[in-house]
Design a protein around this motif. Structure first.
Motif, PDB file in Angstrom:
ATOM      1  N   GLY A  95       0.781  -1.232   0.000  1.00 61.66           N
ATOM      2  CA  GLY A  95       0.000   0.000   0.000  1.00 61.66           C
ATOM      3  C   GLY A  95       0.811   1.279   0.000  1.00 61.66           C
ATOM      4  O   GLY A  95       0.237   2.371   0.022  1.00 61.66           O
ATOM      5  N   GLU A  96       2.134   1.209  -0.078  1.00 59.83           N
ATOM      6  CA  GLU A  96       2.960   2.418  -0.062  1.00 59.83           C
ATOM      7  C   GLU A  96       3.016   3.041  -1.450  1.00 59.83           C
ATOM      8  O   GLU A  96       3.180   2.344  -2.456  1.00 59.83           O
ATOM      9  N   ARG A  97       2.895   4.371  -1.498  1.00 61.55           N
ATOM     10  CA  ARG A  97       2.896   5.094  -2.767  1.00 61.55           C
ATOM     11  C   ARG A  97       4.299   5.633  -3.058  1.00 61.55           C
ATOM     12  O   ARG A  97       4.956   6.211  -2.196  1.00 61.55           O
ATOM     13  N   HIS A  98       4.742   5.469  -4.334  1.00 63.65           N
ATOM     14  CA  HIS A  98       6.032   5.975  -4.793  1.00 63.65           C
ATOM     15  C   HIS A  98       5.778   6.804  -6.053  1.00 63.65           C
ATOM     16  O   HIS A  98       5.451   6.249  -7.115  1.00 63.65           O
ATOM     17  N   ASP A  99       5.904   8.108  -5.949  1.00 64.77           N
ATOM     18  CA  ASP A  99       5.659   8.988  -7.088  1.00 64.77           C
ATOM     19  C   ASP A  99       6.823   8.963  -8.077  1.00 64.77           C
ATOM     20  O   ASP A  99       7.994   8.872  -7.686  1.00 64.77           O
ATOM     21  N   VAL A 100       6.481   9.049  -9.365  1.00 68.95           N
ATOM     22  CA  VAL A 100       7.497   9.207 -10.402  1.00 68.95           C
ATOM     23  C   VAL A 100       8.063  10.624 -10.295  1.00 68.95           C
ATOM     24  O   VAL A 100       7.317  11.604 -10.277  1.00 68.95           O
ATOM     25  N   GLN A 101       9.392  10.731 -10.213  1.00 63.79           N
ATOM     26  CA  GLN A 101      10.043  12.026 -10.091  1.00 63.79           C
ATOM     27  C   GLN A 101      10.303  12.626 -11.477  1.00 63.79           C
ATOM     28  O   GLN A 101      10.348  11.913 -12.475  1.00 63.79           O
ATOM     29  N   PRO A 102      10.474  13.962 -11.546  1.00 64.92           N
ATOM     30  CA  PRO A 102      10.689  14.603 -12.852  1.00 64.92           C
ATOM     31  C   PRO A 102      11.828  13.983 -13.650  1.00 64.92           C
ATOM     32  O   PRO A 102      11.730  13.849 -14.881  1.00 64.92           O
ATOM     33  N   GLU A 103      12.925  13.606 -12.966  1.00 66.47           N
ATOM     34  CA  GLU A 103      14.060  13.044 -13.708  1.00 66.47           C
ATOM     35  C   GLU A 103      13.775  11.638 -14.237  1.00 66.47           C
ATOM     36  O   GLU A 103      14.562  11.082 -15.022  1.00 66.47           O
ATOM     37  N   GLN A 104      12.639  11.047 -13.830  1.00 63.39           N
ATOM     38  CA  GLN A 104      12.262   9.723 -14.315  1.00 63.39           C
ATOM     39  C   GLN A 104      11.315   9.798 -15.517  1.00 63.39           C
ATOM     40  O   GLN A 104      10.766   8.791 -15.952  1.00 63.39           O
ATOM     41  N   ILE A 105      11.155  11.003 -16.047  1.00 63.03           N
ATOM     42  CA  ILE A 105      10.351  11.228 -17.256  1.00 63.03           C
ATOM     43  C   ILE A 105      11.258  11.896 -18.287  1.00 63.03           C
ATOM     44  O   ILE A 105      11.802  12.976 -18.035  1.00 63.03           O
ATOM     45  N   ARG A 106      11.445  11.264 -19.405  1.00 57.13           N
ATOM     46  CA  ARG A 106      12.368  11.788 -20.414  1.00 57.13           C
ATOM     47  C   ARG A 106      11.706  11.777 -21.795  1.00 57.13           C
ATOM     48  O   ARG A 106      10.904  10.892 -22.097  1.00 57.13           O
TER      49      ARG A 106
END
Length: 633
Positions: A95-106
């Motif tokens: 149930g833990e949430r891990h957001d995609v960080q800006p550097e993980q979007i290219r």
């Protein structure tokens, strides 16, 4: 144009409430992942531009699912569209949430357009999700804004299933009420359209808990299975007209281009000769950049620019080849087609299934695809065969040839030495579309690559040894290919005991390889690819005096509506020579066979399969090392 078959139709799902709703749904852990919910909402403007809001939830079921889910890709043409990630995160099994960080979007350039400046606007937005593990859920919401329509005033969208368990999948299309949407919905449920405030909303829903395994050699699932095609084009004629208008090239009569075309064909006497000469020049001198029609603009670059750059995609090849044909008065027109293993078109027209364009030569009654650099004039690559085309000039539906004749003849001579080693000579003659494909491969091989090819041929026949290879003229652009391998084989048979010699009639390809393909499935439920082939194989095995034949294979003959096959085995005790022949011909109506066809041909194919596994049984005496030494000079 090479098919990008599994189009990444974002697996978009509802974020609101989906977590709780899916908890009660049984999960089949054999499937790598489950598409637990998806909504795609298209808001289309009168000029054909649109926005697409995509929301998805994917559940990772096992380790294989991690590889499939952990990165998502959204393609776009940066000159025509923008993509904005609204929300992207992973919820782990606890149930833990891990957001995609800006550097993980290219944003990355699509690999097929790399180093091709005319196409560097084709981009992919790559989203790399953290903490992806079995039991996790991946959530993504993004907005794609198509600022410039691919075809002004028109809109189309093609949705194939991703062949993963899919639930709560909704596609919503919101258009001006005076722009009706036509649909071919196979397996998708269409809700009644709703018109309000000058706009009409169309909705389609899809749920499927299981997809059968794709059988070996089967055609693309969307050829026979579920798919959704929507479009504002009222007909294929209107679709063809839109391409015809966009492809008009005011610079097609460029002086340099015209002079080149006339110079190349100066000694050609007939329109076919001219068409062949120009085809061979384009396919061998203009590099193909595999950007699908519809993945961005559908307007070809100018023929003069393509000639100067010496590269282009399929529509550019057709534009240049067409301009050169025009310069020498050979009639031609573009033909829109689905390239790959999709053999049918939906009832409504649009890009998606149609992803390629080739050339139709009406006076010659033949097609040409100059993007296929390894296919000789008069043939098409298998990815273009037996499928409908949209002729752009006349706006009518036509069809490429259903099948093409291919013939293969081989002659194998093996001389076995008293110690069980052997020397051999192998000659092969290929005629038909495969001949030029093999020639093209041989042209570009280095010495090391050619040696590896030779070893691969030997390994395919479970042999070890060395050989040299000679060929007919590789500079030829058409006609049969002949190659000869000569070499030695290590320990073909063990001496001093009863042993078997494989009843080889070919070192690679031919009857044995085709039979292995046919028997790759015990039962078929899906249409599959089946090419026609005529094969003649002959082998001669010369045995030394210390070898005695104990048993020979029985000859076989089998025949049905699709297959003719016959084998013969003879042994001449006077010369101690074994001769073997295998002759086979297939008679398929097209390059696509049905499951019922397979049921009918299976007994014959199984009989051939038993024959190609046949062996010659021999008994030999050991050659004493002392006697061998006494014979040495």
């Amino acid at each position: 144009m090479r098919l990008f078959l599994l189009i990444r139709v974002a697996f978009i799902g509802w974020l609101a409430g989906i977590h709780a709703a899916s908890a009660s749904v049984p999960v089949k852990l054999d499937d790598p992942y489950t598409n637990e919910g998806e909504t795609q909402t298209f808001t289309v403007n009168a000029d054909g531009s649109y926005t697409k809001l995509d929301s998805m939830t994917l559940r990772v079921n096992n380790k294989a699912g991690v590889e499939r889910v952990a990165q998502q890709y959204v393609w776009f043409n940066r000159n025509m569209a923008d993509v904005r990630i609204i929300e992207a995160y992973t919820i782990t099994a606890d149930g833990e949430r891990h957001d995609v960080q800006p550097e993980q979007i290219r944003d990355v350039q699509e690999a097929r357009s790399f180093n091709a400046p005319m196409f560097q606007d084709i981009q992919e937005k790559v989203i790399v999700f953290p903490a992806v593990e079995p039991g996790a859920r991946v959530h993504l919401t993004y907005l794609k804004t198509q600022r410039q329509p691919i075809v002004p005033g028109q809109f189309s969208d093609f949705t194939p299933p991703d062949l993963a368990p899919t639930r709560n999948f909704r596609l919503i299309y919101d258009l001006p009420a005076d722009k009706p949407l036509h649909a071919d919905a196979r397996g998708f449920d269409a809700l009644p359209p709703i018109t309000r405030d000058g706009r009409t909303r169309y909705e389609f829903r899809y749920d499927r808990a299981h997809f059968d395994r794709l059988e070996r050699g089967s055609v693309a699932y969307v050829s026979y299975g579920d798919r959704l095609m929507v479009s504002t084009f009222p007909s294929y004629a209107a679709f063809a007209a839109s391409y015809r208008d966009s492809a008009a090239d005011l610079g097609a009569h460029d002086a340099v281009l015209t002079q080149l075309a006339r110079q190349l064909t100066a000694h050609d006497r007939t329109p076919r000769d001219k068409a062949k000469t120009l085809y061979d020049w384009v396919r061998r001198n203009v590099r193909y950049v595999a950007i699908n029609v519809g993945r961005g603009a559908v307007v070809p670059h100018s023929a003069s620019a393509i000639l100067a750059n010496r590269y282009g995609d399929c529509k550019d090849h057709v534009a240049l080849y067409g301009a050169m044909l025009d310069a020498v008065d050979v009639r031609n027109e573009p033909a829109l087609i689905s390239n790959g293993t999709i053999y049918t078109l939906p009832s409504v027209a649009g890009y998606g299934v149609i992803n390629h364009v080739i050339t139709w030569l009406p006076d010659l009654q033949m097609y040409a695809d100059s993007t296929a650099s390894n296919v000789e004039f008069g043939f098409l690559p298998s990815s273009d065969m037996n499928r409908p085309t949209v002729l752009v000039g006349d706006g009518v539906l036509a069809r490429t040839p259903a099948t093409a004749p291919m013939t293969r003849s081989t002659d194998l001579a093996i001389r076995i030495e008293p110690d069980g080693s052997a020397s051999f000579t192998y000659r092969l003659r290929d005629a038909g579309p495969y001949a030029e494909q093999a020639r093209a491969r041989l042209r570009t091989q280095t010495a090391a690559q050619r040696e590896e090819s030779i070893q691969a041929e030997l390994r395919n026949a479970n042999l070890r040894g060395t050989a040299t290879l000679t060929t007919s003229d590789l500079a030829a652009t058409d006609g049969p290919l002949t190659l000869t391998m000569k070499g030695t084989l290590e320990s073909l048979v063990v001496t001093g005991m009863t042993a078997s010699i494989p009843a080889l009639t070919s070192l690679g390809g031919g009857v044995e390889a085709d039979t292995r393909y046919w028997l790759g499935e015990r039962k078929r439920t899906q249409p599959f690819v089946c090419h026609n082939l005529a094969v003649h194989e002959r082998a001669r095995i010369e045995l030394p005096a210390n070898f005695h034949v104990l048993d020979m294979p029985e000859p076989k003959r089998t025949q049905d509506r699709f297959v003719d096959f016959e084998s013969h085995y003879t042994f001449d005790p006077q010369s101690n020579v074994i001769t073997m022949t295998r002759d086979g011909t297939t008679h398929f109506d097209s390059d696509v066979c049905t499951p019922d066809d397979f049921t009918q041909m299976r007994p014959a194919i199984e009989a051939i399969g038993r024959d190609v596994r046949a062996e010659v049984i021999v008994r030999s005496t050991l050659v004493e090392s002392s006697s061998v030494a006494s014979q040495a000079p």
